[in-house]
Design a protein around this motif. Structure first.
Motif, PDB file in Angstrom:
ATOM      1  N   PRO A 201       9.291  21.506  -2.029  1.00 13.93           N
ATOM      2  CA  PRO A 201      10.413  22.075  -2.476  1.00 13.93           C
ATOM      3  C   PRO A 201      11.550  22.052  -1.429  1.00 13.93           C
ATOM      4  O   PRO A 201      12.578  22.019  -1.709  1.00 13.93           O
ATOM      5  N   SER A 202      11.069  22.432  -0.036  1.00 10.65           N
ATOM      6  CA  SER A 202      12.223  22.638   0.857  1.00 10.65           C
ATOM      7  C   SER A 202      12.736  21.420   1.492  1.00 10.65           C
ATOM      8  O   SER A 202      13.963  21.284   1.637  1.00 10.65           O
ATOM      9  N   ASP A 203      11.849  20.266   1.167  1.00 15.28           N
ATOM     10  CA  ASP A 203      12.240  19.049   1.704  1.00 15.28           C
ATOM     11  C   ASP A 203      13.259  18.454   0.617  1.00 15.28           C
ATOM     12  O   ASP A 203      14.064  17.773   0.762  1.00 15.28           O
ATOM     13  N   CYS A 204      12.898  18.858  -0.825  1.00 13.58           N
ATOM     14  CA  CYS A 204      13.769  18.470  -1.805  1.00 13.58           C
ATOM     15  C   CYS A 204      15.109  18.950  -1.764  1.00 13.58           C
ATOM     16  O   CYS A 204      16.004  18.527  -1.752  1.00 13.58           O
ATOM     17  N   ALA A 205      15.152  20.403  -1.339  1.00  9.39           N
ATOM     18  CA  ALA A 205      16.510  21.032  -1.231  1.00  9.39           C
ATOM     19  C   ALA A 205      17.262  20.493  -0.075  1.00  9.39           C
ATOM     20  O   ALA A 205      18.480  20.572  -0.161  1.00  9.39           O
ATOM     21  N   PHE A 206      16.666  20.112   0.969  1.00 12.32           N
ATOM     22  CA  PHE A 206      17.060  19.863   2.140  1.00 12.32           C
ATOM     23  C   PHE A 206      17.788  18.388   1.935  1.00 12.32           C
ATOM     24  O   PHE A 206      18.971  17.844   2.234  1.00 12.32           O
ATOM     25  N   ILE A 207      16.874  17.605   1.352  1.00 13.34           N
ATOM     26  CA  ILE A 207      17.598  16.150   0.957  1.00 13.34           C
ATOM     27  C   ILE A 207      18.649  16.190  -0.059  1.00 13.34           C
ATOM     28  O   ILE A 207      19.634  15.505   0.013  1.00 13.34           O
ATOM     29  N   GLN A 208      18.627  16.847  -1.150  1.00 10.45           N
ATOM     30  CA  GLN A 208      19.612  17.211  -1.972  1.00 10.45           C
ATOM     31  C   GLN A 208      20.988  17.531  -1.348  1.00 10.45           C
ATOM     32  O   GLN A 208      22.082  17.354  -1.847  1.00 10.45           O
ATOM     33  N   ALA A 219      22.363  22.138   5.088  1.00 16.35           N
ATOM     34  CA  ALA A 219      21.088  21.254   4.452  1.00 16.35           C
ATOM     35  C   ALA A 219      20.007  22.232   5.116  1.00 16.35           C
ATOM     36  O   ALA A 219      18.977  22.681   4.501  1.00 16.35           O
ATOM     37  N   VAL A 220      19.452  22.499   6.312  1.00 19.44           N
ATOM     38  CA  VAL A 220      18.453  23.264   6.751  1.00 19.44           C
ATOM     39  C   VAL A 220      18.530  24.732   6.213  1.00 19.44           C
ATOM     40  O   VAL A 220      17.492  25.026   5.760  1.00 19.44           O
ATOM     41  N   GLY A 221      19.637  25.452   6.316  1.00 17.51           N
ATOM     42  CA  GLY A 221      19.844  26.711   5.317  1.00 17.51           C
ATOM     43  C   GLY A 221      19.345  26.600   4.158  1.00 17.51           C
ATOM     44  O   GLY A 221      18.584  27.395   3.825  1.00 17.51           O
ATOM     45  N   ALA A 222      19.728  25.420   3.562  1.00  8.94           N
ATOM     46  CA  ALA A 222      19.041  25.311   2.030  1.00  8.94           C
ATOM     47  C   ALA A 222      17.764  25.333   1.877  1.00  8.94           C
ATOM     48  O   ALA A 222      16.944  25.916   0.872  1.00  8.94           O
ATOM     49  N   ALA A 223      17.113  24.567   2.868  1.00 12.16           N
ATOM     50  CA  ALA A 223      15.594  24.351   3.008  1.00 12.16           C
ATOM     51  C   ALA A 223      14.926  25.639   3.431  1.00 12.16           C
ATOM     52  O   ALA A 223      13.969  26.009   2.885  1.00 12.16           O
ATOM     53  N   ALA A 225      15.938  28.594   2.874  1.00 15.64           N
ATOM     54  CA  ALA A 225      15.927  29.508   1.848  1.00 15.64           C
ATOM     55  C   ALA A 225      14.737  29.476   0.921  1.00 15.64           C
ATOM     56  O   ALA A 225      14.359  30.411   0.232  1.00 15.64           O
ATOM     57  N   ILE A 226      14.115  28.359   1.023  1.00 22.63           N
ATOM     58  CA  ILE A 226      12.948  28.106   0.219  1.00 22.63           C
ATOM     59  C   ILE A 226      11.829  28.433   0.837  1.00 22.63           C
ATOM     60  O   ILE A 226      10.834  28.956   0.464  1.00 22.63           O
ATOM     61  N   ASP A 227      11.606  27.802   1.984  1.00 26.19           N
ATOM     62  CA  ASP A 227      10.514  28.173   2.792  1.00 26.19           C
ATOM     63  C   ASP A 227      10.655  28.274   4.395  1.00 26.19           C
ATOM     64  O   ASP A 227      11.436  27.509   4.863  1.00 26.19           O
ATOM     65  N   ASN A 228      10.257  29.489   4.818  1.00 22.97           N
ATOM     66  CA  ASN A 228      10.729  29.692   6.230  1.00 22.97           C
ATOM     67  C   ASN A 228       9.855  28.689   7.231  1.00 22.97           C
ATOM     68  O   ASN A 228      10.234  28.749   8.437  1.00 22.97           O
ATOM     69  N   ASP A 229       8.917  27.988   6.698  1.00 22.85           N
ATOM     70  CA  ASP A 229       8.266  27.085   7.641  1.00 22.85           C
ATOM     71  C   ASP A 229       8.657  25.611   7.375  1.00 22.85           C
ATOM     72  O   ASP A 229       8.186  24.662   7.767  1.00 22.85           O
ATOM     73  N   PHE A 230       9.955  25.501   6.847  1.00 23.91           N
ATOM     74  CA  PHE A 230      10.557  24.149   6.922  1.00 23.91           C
ATOM     75  C   PHE A 230      10.466  23.559   8.283  1.00 23.91           C
ATOM     76  O   PHE A 230      10.989  23.865   9.062  1.00 23.91           O
ATOM     77  N   ASN A 231      10.057  22.152   8.160  1.00 20.95           N
ATOM     78  CA  ASN A 231       9.839  21.581   9.564  1.00 20.95           C
ATOM     79  C   ASN A 231      10.801  20.490   9.459  1.00 20.95           C
ATOM     80  O   ASN A 231      10.468  19.423   8.884  1.00 20.95           O
ATOM     81  N   LEU A 232      12.125  20.628  10.276  1.00 19.10           N
ATOM     82  CA  LEU A 232      13.095  19.485  10.195  1.00 19.10           C
ATOM     83  C   LEU A 232      12.722  18.315  11.154  1.00 19.10           C
ATOM     84  O   LEU A 232      13.060  17.238  10.333  1.00 19.10           O
ATOM     85  N   ALA A 233      11.902  18.522  12.183  1.00 18.99           N
ATOM     86  CA  ALA A 233      11.584  17.343  12.836  1.00 18.99           C
ATOM     87  C   ALA A 233      10.802  16.356  12.010  1.00 18.99           C
ATOM     88  O   ALA A 233      10.916  15.113  11.818  1.00 18.99           O
ATOM     89  N   SER A 252      32.206  19.215  14.064  1.00 18.62           N
ATOM     90  CA  SER A 252      32.026  20.782  14.969  1.00 18.62           C
ATOM     91  C   SER A 252      32.370  21.800  13.760  1.00 18.62           C
ATOM     92  O   SER A 252      32.725  21.689  12.847  1.00 18.62           O
ATOM     93  N   GLY A 253      32.157  22.864  14.403  1.00 20.21           N
ATOM     94  CA  GLY A 253      32.337  24.159  13.616  1.00 20.21           C
ATOM     95  C   GLY A 253      30.974  24.689  12.885  1.00 20.21           C
ATOM     96  O   GLY A 253      31.497  25.674  12.287  1.00 20.21           O
ATOM     97  N   SER A 254      30.193  23.946  12.590  1.00 15.21           N
ATOM     98  CA  SER A 254      28.960  24.371  11.909  1.00 15.21           C
ATOM     99  C   SER A 254      27.836  25.042  12.702  1.00 15.21           C
ATOM    100  O   SER A 254      27.804  24.731  14.227  1.00 15.21           O
ATOM    101  N   GLN A 255      27.282  25.968  12.270  1.00 10.52           N
ATOM    102  CA  GLN A 255      26.058  26.642  12.988  1.00 10.52           C
ATOM    103  C   GLN A 255      24.821  26.282  12.252  1.00 10.52           C
ATOM    104  O   GLN A 255      24.630  26.092  11.087  1.00 10.52           O
ATOM    105  N   MET A 256      23.748  26.153  13.146  1.00 13.75           N
ATOM    106  CA  MET A 256      22.280  25.906  12.690  1.00 13.75           C
ATOM    107  C   MET A 256      21.431  27.315  12.189  1.00 13.75           C
ATOM    108  O   MET A 256      21.967  28.400  13.282  1.00 13.75           O
ATOM    109  N   PRO A 257      21.016  27.370  11.184  1.00 13.54           N
ATOM    110  CA  PRO A 257      20.529  28.839  10.958  1.00 13.54           C
ATOM    111  C   PRO A 257      19.513  29.020  11.890  1.00 13.54           C
ATOM    112  O   PRO A 257      18.703  28.293  12.485  1.00 13.54           O
TER     113      PRO A 257
END
Length: 257
Positions: A201-208, A219-223, A225-233, A252-257
């Motif tokens: 579900p976290s991968d799904c939220a990220f891709i969406q 996108a990482v923030g959305a992932a 929010a569903i799973d704290n263990d979401f693995n971006l790499a 520019s101007g965005s921040q990574m969660p």
């Protein structure tokens, strides 16, 4: 005349349209009945080719009856039948006789996504070296935006649609599938082959989020929010390996969660 003919063509309960004549003087009603049966059978077969797993899940007779009702409610608007059935999932969801199979409409959505993926435009995948250079700069990461391959789609469901699909490809035992398990399916064309895989579900939220144009940080923030263990790499690596990313831009101007 044309509207009456078209309506009668899809409804076996309607009489032969008036004004028809056979070249040899034979009964036009009999000839029209044969023509109508051929049209209904051809359109039903086209639906069956687009939704083979739905057809297998309900059986040939049930599918034929359901398809005929759909044909009458939503006749094709184009002679090209590749995408016929756009409204089939919605029809199934409201079809009382299919109420005992609550996953059926979402399986139809998944199969339609496969059709769209097969006919989607071709775009070359992103060269991983250029992305690796950008990813090496942590200040650029949050504002990166990705263009995903046109064939790519995610289909989420409250039911085990990816496992059901896999079972009907001989990849799983149907008896092992718990249809009550929520799943998300990733659809992506690889060459001429459309692949379907189950993702979390976290991968799904990220891709969406990426598909909606959100930058990487959002996108990482959305992932997360569903799973704290979401693995971006690992998720990015999977998308790159499948050729799912075709382009990226930096903002520019965005921040990574």
């Amino acid at each position: 005349m044309n509207a009456t003919f078209a309506k009668a063509l899809l409804d076996p309960q309607m009489p032969c349209p008036p004004g028809l004549r056979a070249w040899n003087g034979s009964d036009p009603a009999r000839r029209f009945a044969v023509y109508r049966n051929n049209v209904l059978a051809s359109l039903g077969n086209a639906l069956g080719e687009t939704f083979p797993v739905v057809r297998q899940l309900v059986g040939e007779d049930f599918f034929a009856s359901m398809a005929r009702l759909f044909l009458q409610a939503s006749p094709p608007r184009s002679p090209v039948l590749a995408f016929y059935g756009e409204g089939f999932a919605k029809f199934i969801a409201a079809f009382p006789a299919a109420a005992s199979l609550p996953y059926l409409a979402d399986v139809a959505r998944l199969e339609l996504a496969q059709v769209h993926a097969y006919h989607a435009a071709d775009l070359p995948p992103l060269e991983s070296a250029s992305l690796a250079t950008a990813l090496a700069d942590p200040e650029l990461l949050p504002g990166m935006c990705f263009q995903l391959h046109p064939s790519m789609a995610v289909v989420s469901s409250d039911h085990a649609i990816a496992s059901l699909w896999a079972a009907h490809q001989g990849l799983l035992e149907l008896a092992e599938v718990d249809t009550r398990q929520a799943e998300c399916a990733l659809v992506l064309r690889n060459g001429l082959e459309v692949e379907v895989s189950r993702i979390g579900p976290s991968d799904c939220a990220f891709i969406q989020a990426l598909a909606a144009g959100s930058p990487l940080g959002s996108a990482v923030g959305a992932a997360l929010a569903i799973d704290n263990d979401f693995n971006l790499a690992s998720t990015l690596a999977r998308l790159l390996a499948g050729g799912a990313i075709t382009r990226f831009t930096l903002h520019s101007g965005s921040q990574m969660p």
